[in-house]
Design an enzyme around this catalytic site. Structure first.
Site, PDB file in Angstrom:
ATOM      1  N   HIS A   1       0.817  -1.219   0.000  1.00 49.39           N
ATOM      2  CA  HIS A   1       0.000   0.000   0.000  1.00 49.39           C
ATOM      3  C   HIS A   1       0.848   1.266   0.000  1.00 49.39           C
ATOM      4  O   HIS A   1       0.281   2.361  -0.065  1.00 49.39           O
ATOM      5  CB  HIS A   1      -0.954   0.005   1.192  1.00 49.39           C
ATOM      6  CG  HIS A   1      -2.200  -0.790   0.954  1.00 49.39           C
ATOM      7  ND1 HIS A   1      -3.373  -0.230   0.514  1.00 49.39           N
ATOM      8  CD2 HIS A   1      -2.441  -2.125   1.064  1.00 49.39           C
ATOM      9  CE1 HIS A   1      -4.285  -1.168   0.385  1.00 49.39           C
ATOM     10  NE2 HIS A   1      -3.748  -2.334   0.705  1.00 49.39           N
TER      11      HIS A   1
ATOM     12  N   HIS B   1       7.414  -7.560   3.705  1.00 50.35           N
ATOM     13  CA  HIS B   1       5.994  -7.291   3.906  1.00 50.35           C
ATOM     14  C   HIS B   1       5.108  -8.473   3.523  1.00 50.35           C
ATOM     15  O   HIS B   1       4.279  -8.919   4.314  1.00 50.35           O
ATOM     16  CB  HIS B   1       5.558  -6.067   3.100  1.00 50.35           C
ATOM     17  CG  HIS B   1       4.090  -5.790   3.240  1.00 50.35           C
ATOM     18  ND1 HIS B   1       3.548  -5.298   4.402  1.00 50.35           N
ATOM     19  CD2 HIS B   1       3.052  -5.964   2.378  1.00 50.35           C
ATOM     20  CE1 HIS B   1       2.239  -5.177   4.244  1.00 50.35           C
ATOM     21  NE2 HIS B   1       1.917  -5.575   3.035  1.00 50.35           N
TER      22      HIS B   1
ATOM     23  N   HIS C   1       0.929  -8.305   5.902  1.00 56.27           N
ATOM     24  CA  HIS C   1       0.139  -8.380   4.665  1.00 56.27           C
ATOM     25  C   HIS C   1      -1.212  -9.066   4.818  1.00 56.27           C
ATOM     26  O   HIS C   1      -2.104  -8.858   4.005  1.00 56.27           O
ATOM     27  CB  HIS C   1       0.967  -9.080   3.586  1.00 56.27           C
ATOM     28  CG  HIS C   1       0.431  -8.979   2.196  1.00 56.27           C
ATOM     29  ND1 HIS C   1      -0.044  -7.793   1.662  1.00 56.27           N
ATOM     30  CD2 HIS C   1       0.289  -9.917   1.207  1.00 56.27           C
ATOM     31  CE1 HIS C   1      -0.430  -7.999   0.426  1.00 56.27           C
ATOM     32  NE2 HIS C   1      -0.253  -9.274   0.123  1.00 56.27           N
TER      33      HIS C   1
ATOM     34  N   ASP D   1     -10.108  14.452 -12.235  1.00 60.92           N
ATOM     35  CA  ASP D   1     -10.352  15.576 -11.331  1.00 60.92           C
ATOM     36  C   ASP D   1      -9.025  16.017 -10.720  1.00 60.92           C
ATOM     37  O   ASP D   1      -8.697  15.683  -9.588  1.00 60.92           O
ATOM     38  CB  ASP D   1     -11.341  15.151 -10.248  1.00 60.92           C
ATOM     39  CG  ASP D   1     -11.705  16.289  -9.315  1.00 60.92           C
ATOM     40  OD1 ASP D   1     -11.547  17.457  -9.716  1.00 60.92           O
ATOM     41  OD2 ASP D   1     -12.126  16.012  -8.181  1.00 60.92           O
TER      42      ASP D   1
ATOM     43  N   GLU E   1     -15.443  16.287 -19.290  1.00 59.18           N
ATOM     44  CA  GLU E   1     -14.614  15.370 -18.503  1.00 59.18           C
ATOM     45  C   GLU E   1     -15.411  14.116 -18.143  1.00 59.18           C
ATOM     46  O   GLU E   1     -14.856  13.017 -18.069  1.00 59.18           O
ATOM     47  CB  GLU E   1     -14.117  16.071 -17.249  1.00 59.18           C
ATOM     48  CG  GLU E   1     -13.084  17.152 -17.515  1.00 59.18           C
ATOM     49  CD  GLU E   1     -12.735  17.930 -16.260  1.00 59.18           C
ATOM     50  OE1 GLU E   1     -11.580  18.397 -16.165  1.00 59.18           O
ATOM     51  OE2 GLU E   1     -13.613  18.084 -15.391  1.00 59.18           O
TER      52      GLU E   1
END
Length: 728
Positions: free
Chosen positions: A240, A291, A485, A661, A672
């Site tokens: 992450h 990890h 993990h 955005d 968009e």
């Protein structure tokens, strides 16, 4: 005689009197054991639901990221703007202003700012002020946050990929697992175990951010202590610590909400710092800490030599193309080789062989792949990432760098003139090996069986068995592998004969009371000692039954949402078994359809009473699965099953929207919005023409100002539980 009789009858009466309480105690004990067994069963299937849905979400993220990479590498345009939009995410342009080391000095700090003020080099008073401020929910000023990140970046640049520690300088070393933005867990660890110092060294094993609401505070505290005690505080990278994961799981949104003015600059710097975090830590040349884990291809010497900062995201596959291959061999030579070693095209043997090969490949990788993405970019036979959902209207040229399957084919089919030429596959380039090794270390999980196989549940990394662990430990002279993990109910787990430890430090990860957190301490004897805890403001007052019931309710709600988002596919699956259109199927058929469509390994028969009603004849009324759910807002159906598609992929749609955005204002123009839908429909293969997209845009532009509040749009496609509405 009389005495003898009296003596014989008295114990008999006493035995009768004592026998009744004993029977009662046995009955109570049996009832209690059955009750606890049922409670444990509920606790286990609740856990399985949470974990299965979490891994399915990660697999969706990997598929979307693979699609982005695929589009960027293989197409020059998608209705005018596709790769340009994607490249903003995958290949962001560094702000020249941020490239100056003293950029933070240009940010003024107003006198009204009441938060912590820090200067460098850091002192204990600075870290204490940070802790106290974050406890009071204060935010560190953007100037100090940028300066802290800059100093961290400079320090991490000097550190190796694999850091070595020794217990000879401290009595014990503390290893913590995933925190995921749970500041209360971090503060509790510091309270119970002591603040980081020369006497209390720490290793934090990745996944500091995402999911939790205080990821910014957690990671800034860890970075501050890293700067204060660089020899006694070590941080490993997790899966992450990745800017693409951060877009989906909350860290990007959190930073932009807390730093509205300089949020983009802070995010760019976080991206650089995350890519510089070390990959592994070794204690006393005996204990390896990573990890995720390892694979059958993990090479620690190679990992120690890579330029880790180049792997900004493990989800971003390295680029390469067929231009690297030598396709200049004569066509006749390739044809003769193909005819000599292959059966005749169209023959029954050829069809059987092709079927067996495809079946074997699908079974081995756990994924279905399009022909256009059937070659590989990975050097291992054990690791993979999910294939992108490639739309049929987009058919790229074959490319062995497709982000789907491991590199395991014997020959490579290359277009040559008007036919295909078979060439031996090239060895993967170094950048590809580096990426592959990083994915395995960050994403892999242990399994009880020997061998190494693709991690089909997460979609990335591999499952490695005890033999793979033993081989790596024996090769390097290690005796223990510590990884994180995976959330564990007790906060830790020991497997592979005691040679692998999983440590997870975020308590209440899925739901309040769902799991404990833990950390492990190693002394000079290298014997692990575990410490468990659970941050709780409400569950302390609840009984075990109440805690299980609360977690079970949350898990079942999530599973019901999953059923609704696949409503059309489930109904299609039920129809072949419902020959008389009664709306009923057998329990086994009902369970089989759910298993096939949802691809969740769950005890469906056990869960049936919570998900569907039984008919008087004992069959399942399958339409009752959807009785208590519906979309939050009814919008025009511009294409069949649009609502269910949006409910299912609303997170993917939100991620694509976040790319567009740029200022994270939550508002996008109609133009968009069209670009968002073009990417989204290409990702899923949903056919929507511009007229349909415009009709959808007009229907949700409620105030007709030419822009769309995307948060309200996503809320419209959040699954609503109708019983909750009645309660409120």
């Amino acid at each position: 005689m009389g005495c003898g009789t009296s003596i014989a009858t008295e114990p008999q009466g006493m035995a009768l009197e004592t026998g009744k309480p004993m029977k009662a105690a046995i009955l109570i004990q049996g009832w209690y054991r059955r009750y606890m067994a049922r409670l444990e069963m509920r606790r286990r299937y609740t856990w399985n639901i949470f974990q299965s849905i979490e891994y399915a979400g990660e697999q969706d993220q990997l598929q979307l990221s693979s699609f982005f990479s695929f589009m960027l590498d293989n197409f020059t345009h998608l209705n005018g703007s596709g790769p340009d939009l994607i490249s903003q995410l995958l290949d962001p342009v560094v702000d020249p202003w941020l490239g100056r080391e003293t950029c933070y000095e240009l940010i003024p700090v107003s006198e009204s700012y009441s938060g912590p003020r820090i200067s460098f080099p850091l002192s204990i008073s600075h870290t204490n002020s940070l802790l106290n401020a974050f406890k009071e929910h204060q935010t560190l000023h953007a100037r100090y946050a940028l300066q802290l990140l800059w100093e961290t970046k400079k320090l991490l640049k000097q550190m190796p990929n694999i850091v070595h520690m020794s217990t000879s300088y401290a009595k014990e070393i503390t290893i913590c697992g995933d925190l995921h933005g749970h500041l209360d867990d971090l503060l509790l660890i510091f309270y119970k175990n002591g603040l980081p110092s020369a006497d209390t060294p720490y290793v934090f094993n990745g996944d500091f951010v995402d999911r939790g609401k205080q990821s910014t505070e957690v990671v800034l505290i860890l970075f501050a202590y890293l700067l204060l005690y660089p020899n006694h505080m070590h941080l490993n990278r997790g899966n992450h610590e990745d800017h693409i994961m951060n877009l989906r799981y909350g860290f990007t949104k959190e930073v932009m909400q807390k730093y509205k003015t300089h949020g983009r600059e802070i995010l760019q710097l976080f991206q650089d710092v995350f890519s510089l975090l070390p990959i592994a830590t070794v204690i006393d040349s005996k204990v390896l800490i990573v990890h995720g884990g390892i694979s059958d291809q993990t090479d620690l010497d190679f990992l120690n030599s890579i330029e880790r900062h180049k792997v900004k995201s493990a989800l971003r596959l390295p680029r390469c193309s067929l231009e690297q291959l030598d396709v200049s061999q004569p066509y006749k030579q390739a044809t003769s080789q193909r005819s000599a070693h292959s059966p005749r095209p169209g023959s029954s043997h050829s069809r059987r062989q092709r079927t067996r090969t495809q079946t074997k490949r699908k079974r081995h990788h756990g994924l279905s792949h399009q022909d256009s993405a059937s070659s590989s970019s990975s050097s291992s036979s054990s690791s993979s990432q999910c294939s992108p959902r490639t739309p049929s209207c987009l058919s790229p040229r074959p490319c062995y760098s497709s982000p789907s399957v491991p590199f395991s084919t014997d020959v490579l089919q290359v277009p040559f003139l008007d036919s295909l030429a078979s060439l031996p596959p090239p060895s993967p380039p170094r950048v590809e090996r580096e990426w592959k090794q990083m994915v395995d270390v960050l994403w892999s999980d242990p399994k009880p069986q020997d061998g190494c196989s693709p991690n089909i549940f997460r979609g990335g990394g591999c499952y490695y068995g005890p033999d793979i662990t033993q081989r790596l430990l024996r090769h390097h002279g290690y005796q223990l592998l510590i990884r994180s993990h995976e959330c564990k109910q007790e906060g830790y787990e020991i497997c592979h004969g005691g040679h692998v430890i999983t440590i997870f430090s975020a308590s209440n990860y899925y739901e309040e009371g769902s799991n404990r957190g833990a950390y492990v301490k190693l002394g000079q004897d290298l014997l692990p000692r575990f410490y468990q805890y659970q941050v709780s403001r409400t569950t302390r007052k609840l009984t075990l039954t109440q805690r299980v019931r609360a977690a079970e309710g949350s898990a079942l709600r999530a599973l019901q949402e999953k059923l609704f988002s696949h409503r059309s596919e489930l109904l299609t699956g039920f129809l072949p078994y419902d020959h008389n259109n009664t709306g009923c199927v057998s329990v086994s058929e009902w369970a089989q359809v759910l298993e096939t469509v949802l691809r969740l390994d769950l005890p469906w028969r056990t869960l049936r009473p919570h998900l569907a009603r039984l008919a008087p004849d004992g069959s399942v009324e399958y339409l009752s699965c959807f009785d208590y759910m519906g979309p939050g807002l009814q919008l025009p159906q511009v294409t069949p099953n649009l609502t269910e598609t949006l409910v299912r992929y609303r997170t993917d749609l939100e991620l694509i929207f976040n790319i567009i955005d740029k200022d994270h204002s939550g508002l996008i123009s109609l133009d968009e919005f069209r670009h968002t839908w073009r990417l989204f429909s290409a990702h899923l293969g949903v056919a929507l023409d511009d007229g349909a997209i415009d009709a959808l845009a007009r229907s949700i532009d409620f105030n007709k100002d030419g822009s769309i509040d995307f948060t309200e749009f996503l809320e419209a496609f959040r699954v609503v539980h109708k019983l909750d509405n009645k309660d409120h």
